[in-house]
Design an enzyme around this catalytic site. Sequence first.
Site, PDB file in Angstrom:
ATOM      1  N   GLU A 144       0.836  -1.215   0.000  1.00 34.12           N
ATOM      2  CA  GLU A 144       0.000   0.000   0.000  1.00 34.12           C
ATOM      3  C   GLU A 144       0.867   1.260   0.000  1.00 34.12           C
ATOM      4  O   GLU A 144       0.387   2.346   0.338  1.00 34.12           O
ATOM      5  CB  GLU A 144      -0.938   0.023   1.217  1.00 34.12           C
ATOM      6  CG  GLU A 144      -1.871  -1.160   1.361  1.00 34.12           C
ATOM      7  CD  GLU A 144      -3.007  -1.222   0.344  1.00 34.12           C
ATOM      8  OE1 GLU A 144      -3.048  -0.364  -0.567  1.00 34.12           O
ATOM      9  OE2 GLU A 144      -3.834  -2.142   0.452  1.00 34.12           O
ATOM     10  N   HIS A 161      -2.810   2.127   8.115  1.00 37.16           N
ATOM     11  CA  HIS A 161      -3.915   1.356   7.532  1.00 37.16           C
ATOM     12  C   HIS A 161      -4.057   0.078   8.354  1.00 37.16           C
ATOM     13  O   HIS A 161      -3.060  -0.598   8.630  1.00 37.16           O
ATOM     14  CB  HIS A 161      -3.625   1.024   6.067  1.00 37.16           C
ATOM     15  CG  HIS A 161      -4.432  -0.130   5.555  1.00 37.16           C
ATOM     16  ND1 HIS A 161      -5.813  -0.118   5.562  1.00 37.16           N
ATOM     17  CD2 HIS A 161      -4.064  -1.344   5.062  1.00 37.16           C
ATOM     18  CE1 HIS A 161      -6.254  -1.277   5.091  1.00 37.16           C
ATOM     19  NE2 HIS A 161      -5.218  -2.045   4.783  1.00 37.16           N
ATOM     20  N   HIS A 221     -12.731  -3.675   3.458  1.00 36.57           N
ATOM     21  CA  HIS A 221     -11.283  -3.895   3.585  1.00 36.57           C
ATOM     22  C   HIS A 221     -10.710  -3.354   4.898  1.00 36.57           C
ATOM     23  O   HIS A 221     -10.174  -4.121   5.683  1.00 36.57           O
ATOM     24  CB  HIS A 221     -10.566  -3.273   2.366  1.00 36.57           C
ATOM     25  CG  HIS A 221      -9.082  -3.431   2.381  1.00 36.57           C
ATOM     26  ND1 HIS A 221      -8.278  -3.178   1.303  1.00 36.57           N
ATOM     27  CD2 HIS A 221      -8.222  -3.805   3.366  1.00 36.57           C
ATOM     28  CE1 HIS A 221      -7.013  -3.406   1.611  1.00 36.57           C
ATOM     29  NE2 HIS A 221      -6.957  -3.777   2.863  1.00 36.57           N
ATOM     30  N   HIS A 267      -7.257  -3.177   9.794  1.00 39.94           N
ATOM     31  CA  HIS A 267      -8.503  -3.887   9.463  1.00 39.94           C
ATOM     32  C   HIS A 267      -9.393  -4.015  10.704  1.00 39.94           C
ATOM     33  O   HIS A 267      -9.558  -5.121  11.222  1.00 39.94           O
ATOM     34  CB  HIS A 267      -8.175  -5.288   8.926  1.00 39.94           C
ATOM     35  CG  HIS A 267      -7.327  -5.333   7.701  1.00 39.94           C
ATOM     36  ND1 HIS A 267      -6.688  -6.491   7.258  1.00 39.94           N
ATOM     37  CD2 HIS A 267      -6.992  -4.375   6.793  1.00 39.94           C
ATOM     38  CE1 HIS A 267      -6.012  -6.234   6.153  1.00 39.94           C
ATOM     39  NE2 HIS A 267      -6.174  -4.962   5.850  1.00 39.94           N
TER      40      HIS A 267
HETATM   41  P1  13P Z   1       1.227  -5.488   3.170  1.00 41.07           P
HETATM   42  O1  13P Z   1       1.638  -6.757   3.882  1.00 41.07           O
HETATM   43  O2  13P Z   1       1.798  -5.407   1.782  1.00 41.07           O
HETATM   44  O3  13P Z   1       1.524  -4.283   4.021  1.00 41.07           O
HETATM   45  O4  13P Z   1      -0.348  -5.548   2.942  1.00 41.07           O
HETATM   46  C1  13P Z   1      -1.251  -5.662   3.996  1.00 41.07           C
HETATM   47  C2  13P Z   1      -2.566  -5.025   3.694  1.00 41.07           C
HETATM   48  O5  13P Z   1      -3.345  -4.815   4.607  1.00 41.07           O
HETATM   49  C3  13P Z   1      -2.914  -4.655   2.300  1.00 41.07           C
HETATM   50  O6  13P Z   1      -4.043  -3.852   2.261  1.00 41.07           O
HETATM   51 ZN    ZN Z   2      -5.308  -4.011   4.100  1.00 39.41          ZN
END
Ligand code: 13P
Ligand code: ZN
Length: 269
Positions: A119, A142, A214, A144
């Site tokens: 990302e 970022h 996401h 989840h």
């Molecule tokens: P990476 O392991 O490349 O950081 O990806 C994790 C992720 O949450 C992608 O949206």
């Molecule tokens: Zn992600």
Amino acid sequence: MKSILDGRPALAREINKMAEVAGYLWQKGWAERNGGNITVNVTEFMDEAVFDMPAMGEPKPIGCVLPHLKGSYFFCKGTQKRMRDLARWPMENGSVIRICDDGASYVIIADEPVTPTSEVTSHLMVHDALVAGGNRKNATVHTHPTELVSMSHTPAFLGKDVLTNLLWSMIPETKAFCPRGLGIVPYKMPGSLELAESTLAELSDYDVVLWEKHGVFAVGTDVMDAFDQIDVLTKAAQIYMNARCMGFVPDGMTQEQMQEMTRAFNLPK
Ligand code: 13P
Ligand code: ZN
């Protein structure tokens, strides 16, 4: 082994803070496997000796041109690396990159040749806009968060400001600490340029952005500040969902209570 952190206590403190937040993301249950990523603009902590550090390998394309980041430095979580590992061994699960003079590529300079997160385009595009606007915010996160991602699975919550108003009304602090609310980015391929562009556009109006089905993307004065905003929004989402699980739809604060709050905290809108 020699580390870029050696003899740079301010940089080491920043990396420790990032590692502490990585641990929180794992403990919260928001970071399954390699889920989520963190980048921190660490340019202010660099010195002449760093400017001379050689690249570890060839320049890699960012996917766009970011004129305000030329010669800047970022710590980035590595792609496929786990948050829970980043928490314990930050310099083995992330790396420091230098943005090249073309503004369109980067090189890894320390400590190990760990490839940055998939990302990276979203993160760097947002950092470019922050620098361009003279903004002191230096961290992007970022992750989840289960409740917020769950809520993004119905169009009922994806209308403009629907989720923002719902979450604000669950507990007074939400609006106080996330006064511009939660923007929505319709589903886009993870790691894509489209996702990066939509994220940047939405962040001009909102504090945090929800990527449909996401995760979320937040910006902060430091990594702790970015984490706090996601934490506050997730708390509100948990209150809403707990009420629904108990069998009722929560009332939410009244419009009068919301307005009183807005005035007392001198908030926008
Ligand atoms: P990476 O392991 O490349 O950081 O990806 C994790 C992720 O949450 C992608 O949206
Ligand atoms: Zn992600």
